[in-house]
Every structure is written in C-alpha cells, then in structure tokens.
Write a protein that holds these residues in place. Structure first.
Motif, mmCIF file in Angstrom:
data_model
loop_
_atom_site.group_PDB
_atom_site.id
_atom_site.type_symbol
_atom_site.label_atom_id
_atom_site.label_comp_id
_atom_site.label_asym_id
_atom_site.label_seq_id
_atom_site.Cartn_x
_atom_site.Cartn_y
_atom_site.Cartn_z
ATOM 1 N N MET A 59 0.828 -1.203 0.000
ATOM 2 C CA MET A 59 0.000 0.000 0.000
ATOM 3 C C MET A 59 0.864 1.255 0.000
ATOM 4 N N MET A 60 1.912 1.255 0.797
ATOM 5 C CA MET A 60 2.791 2.420 0.872
ATOM 6 C C MET A 60 3.497 2.632 -0.471
ATOM 7 N N GLN A 61 3.926 1.552 -1.113
ATOM 8 C CA GLN A 61 4.566 1.656 -2.420
ATOM 9 C C GLN A 61 3.584 2.230 -3.443
ATOM 10 N N GLN A 62 2.362 1.704 -3.443
ATOM 11 C CA GLN A 62 1.344 2.195 -4.365
ATOM 12 C C GLN A 62 1.031 3.662 -4.101
ATOM 13 N N MET A 63 0.960 4.030 -2.833
ATOM 14 C CA MET A 63 0.681 5.418 -2.479
ATOM 15 C C MET A 63 1.799 6.316 -2.990
ATOM 16 N N GLN A 64 3.044 5.894 -2.780
ATOM 17 C CA GLN A 64 4.181 6.698 -3.237
ATOM 18 C C GLN A 64 4.164 6.844 -4.748
ATOM 19 N N GLN A 65 3.871 5.758 -5.468
ATOM 20 C CA GLN A 65 3.793 5.816 -6.925
ATOM 21 C C GLN A 65 2.680 6.766 -7.369
ATOM 22 N N THR A 66 1.554 6.715 -6.686
ATOM 23 C CA THR A 66 0.428 7.588 -7.029
ATOM 24 C C THR A 66 0.792 9.052 -6.806
ATOM 25 N N VAL A 67 1.432 9.332 -5.685
ATOM 26 C CA VAL A 67 1.840 10.710 -5.373
ATOM 27 C C VAL A 67 2.902 11.182 -6.372
ATOM 28 N N ASP A 68 3.866 10.306 -6.668
ATOM 29 C CA ASP A 68 4.895 10.656 -7.635
ATOM 30 C C ASP A 68 4.286 10.955 -9.001
ATOM 31 N N ALA A 69 3.343 10.122 -9.436
ATOM 32 C CA ALA A 69 2.691 10.318 -10.730
ATOM 33 C C ALA A 69 1.904 11.635 -10.742
ATOM 34 N N ALA A 70 1.228 11.918 -9.658
ATOM 35 C CA ALA A 70 0.468 13.162 -9.577
ATOM 36 C C ALA A 70 1.388 14.370 -9.601
#
Length: 165
Positions: free
Chosen positions: A150-161
């Motif tokens: 979940m933390m990895q996915q969250m970081q990827q989502t924030v990075d993409a945004a």
C-alpha cells in the motif's frame, strides 16, 4: 383527517422511532452480561500494543538513534493517549447503548441474556478474550503484509500526480 402538505413533508423528514426498541434497562443488563466494557479495555491494550509495535518497527527500519527515539516518544505517547481516550468505553458507551436499543427488541435482549447466562454462553464469554486476541493477531499480520504494498502504491500515485501536468 387530511394532513397539510407542510405537516406531511415534515413527518417524512423525521425518522420514525422503532416500534419495538429494547428498553434502556435491558440494554444495560445485556452490556454488563456481554462484558463489553472489559472487552473495550482489552481492545485498547491490543491497539496500544499494535501502535507501539508499529512505532518500534518504523524505528528499526529507519535506524533511528536512541536520541531520535527519545525525541519522538512524547508525540507517540500523546497519540496513544488520544486513541485510548477516543476509543474508550466512556467515550463510546452512549453510542453503543443507543445502537443496541434501536436494533434489538426486549425479546431479543431476553434471549441473548438467557444464552449468555447458560453454560454454553458462559463458556463462549470465557473464551472471548482468546478469540479477540487471536483475531487481532490475524489482523495485525494481514496489515503488516499489506502495508508495504500500500505504501509503495501510495508513493507511486503521489509521484505520478506530482509529475503530471
């Protein structure tokens, strides 16, 4: 008798009280029999232990020094206290009483009391702390398994945004 449109619309907005809600006295009797307050105390301890384990795991993963841990400790303890107070029986008792009174009838409460006062019900209540502890362990284990993903996915989502225009 004909209701005016205004009275009719007001009547539709006011939720109807349950016709057969359990009495407050019976609800209190059931809450005592179910040892809900004691279960809340146990739940608080499980949550506090879990919170502390999470903190210790974060400390270990980040390699914090004793001085850094000591600086963080007051905030961690304040958060634990806030959760303990906010999730205490005293904070939630009225809400639980209301839910039980709204959802159960006197007959249902009487049946539950009869069961929990029977040898089988008493046995179930005696085993409840172990069942709760083991269930909490399963939840903690699953959360620990899911958290890195979940933390990895969250970081990827924030990075993409952050990089999107």
């Amino acid at each position: 008798m004909r209701l005016s449109p205004l009275l009719l619309s007001l009547a539709l907005l006011v939720p109807a009280a349950p016709a057969f809600a359990a009495s407050a006295a019976k609800v209190d009797e059931l809450i005592v029999e179910l040892k809900i307050e004691q279960n809340f105390v146990q739940m608080q301890q499980i949550m506090a232990d879990s919170f502390e384990q999470g903190f210790q795991q974060s400390v270990k993963q980040r390699g914090l020094s004793e001085a850094q841990v000591a600086r963080a400790r007051p905030q961690i303890d304040a958060m634990k206290k806030m959760v303990a107070e906010g999730m205490s029986w005293a904070a939630m008792a009225d809400d639980f009483r209301k839910i039980y009174a709204e959802e159960l009838t006197d007959a249902e409460v009487d049946a539950a009391l009869a069961y929990y006062r029977s040898p089988e019900g008493a046995s179930m209540m005696a085993k409840m702390p172990v069942l709760m502890q083991r269930g909490a362990e399963v939840g903690q284990r699953r959360a620990a398994e899911l958290m890195p993903k979940m933390m990895q996915q969250m970081q990827q989502t924030v990075d993409a945004a952050a990089t999107a225009k």
